[in-house]
Design a protein around this motif. Structure first.
Motif, short mmCIF file in Angstrom:
data_model
loop_
_atom_site.label_atom_id
_atom_site.label_comp_id
_atom_site.label_asym_id
_atom_site.label_seq_id
_atom_site.Cartn_x
_atom_site.Cartn_y
_atom_site.Cartn_z
N ALA A 146 0.82 -1.21 0.00
CA ALA A 146 0.00 0.00 0.00
C ALA A 146 0.86 1.27 0.00
O ALA A 146 0.70 2.14 -0.86
N CYS A 147 1.79 1.39 0.96
CA CYS A 147 2.55 2.64 1.11
C CYS A 147 4.00 2.51 0.68
O CYS A 147 4.76 3.48 0.76
N LYS A 148 4.45 1.32 0.25
CA LYS A 148 5.81 1.06 -0.25
C LYS A 148 6.89 1.22 0.83
O LYS A 148 8.07 1.32 0.50
N MET A 149 6.49 1.24 2.12
CA MET A 149 7.50 1.32 3.18
C MET A 149 8.22 -0.01 3.29
O MET A 149 7.61 -1.07 3.24
N LYS A 150 9.56 0.05 3.42
CA LYS A 150 10.36 -1.17 3.53
C LYS A 150 10.88 -1.31 4.95
O LYS A 150 11.26 -0.32 5.57
N ARG A 151 10.88 -2.54 5.45
CA ARG A 151 11.50 -2.80 6.75
C ARG A 151 12.14 -4.17 6.72
O ARG A 151 11.82 -5.02 5.87
N LEU A 152 13.09 -4.38 7.63
CA LEU A 152 13.86 -5.61 7.66
C LEU A 152 13.40 -6.49 8.81
O LEU A 152 13.11 -6.00 9.89
N LEU A 153 13.35 -7.79 8.56
CA LEU A 153 12.90 -8.75 9.57
C LEU A 153 13.90 -9.91 9.63
O LEU A 153 13.94 -10.73 8.70
#
Length: 121
Positions: free
Chosen positions: A92-99
């Motif tokens: 939806a918002c193209k935010m990237k995060r690492l997991l």
């Protein structure tokens, strides 16, 4: 819960030998949208090192000229695996995060699911 008769170090070794298969999309919480949304999953890779970084400039200056290798070169590698890090991108918002997930020797992204009790051939 069933307790294994193996010693703890053997148990960990057995877990890390298993194939880890992660789907290419997953529905999980997005901190920016503040809701569960679909996320595109990819594997995190380290970027190219910058030659302008302070540590690189300092190392290159120290290495230049006569005198051979000036800093220790690490040889005693203990680990046989690396921790797998997933990069999640919100659809939806193209935010990237690492997991980060557990260590494993074999990692697969979007492979075929194992079917339970199916025909072996």
């Amino acid at each position: 819960p069933k307790v294994s008769s193996l010693p703890p170090n053997e148990r960990v070794r057995r877990d890390s030998e298993a194939m880890v298969n992660v789907p290419k999309t997953r529905s999980t919480h997005c901190p920016r949208c503040k809701a569960h949304k679909g996320h595109k999953v990819s594997q995190y890779k380290k970027g190219k090192e910058s030659s302008a970084a302070q540590g690189r400039r300092r190392y290159d200056m120290k290495q230049s000229g006569f005198g051979g290798q000036t800093k220790p070169v690490f040889h005693k590698k203990a680990k046989t695996t690396k921790k797998i890090v997933l990069k999640l991108e919100c659809s939806a918002c193209k935010m990237k995060r690492l997991l980060p997930i557990k260590r494993c020797k074999h990692f697969e992204l979007g492979g075929e699911k194992k079917s339970k009790g199916g025909t072996p051939y």
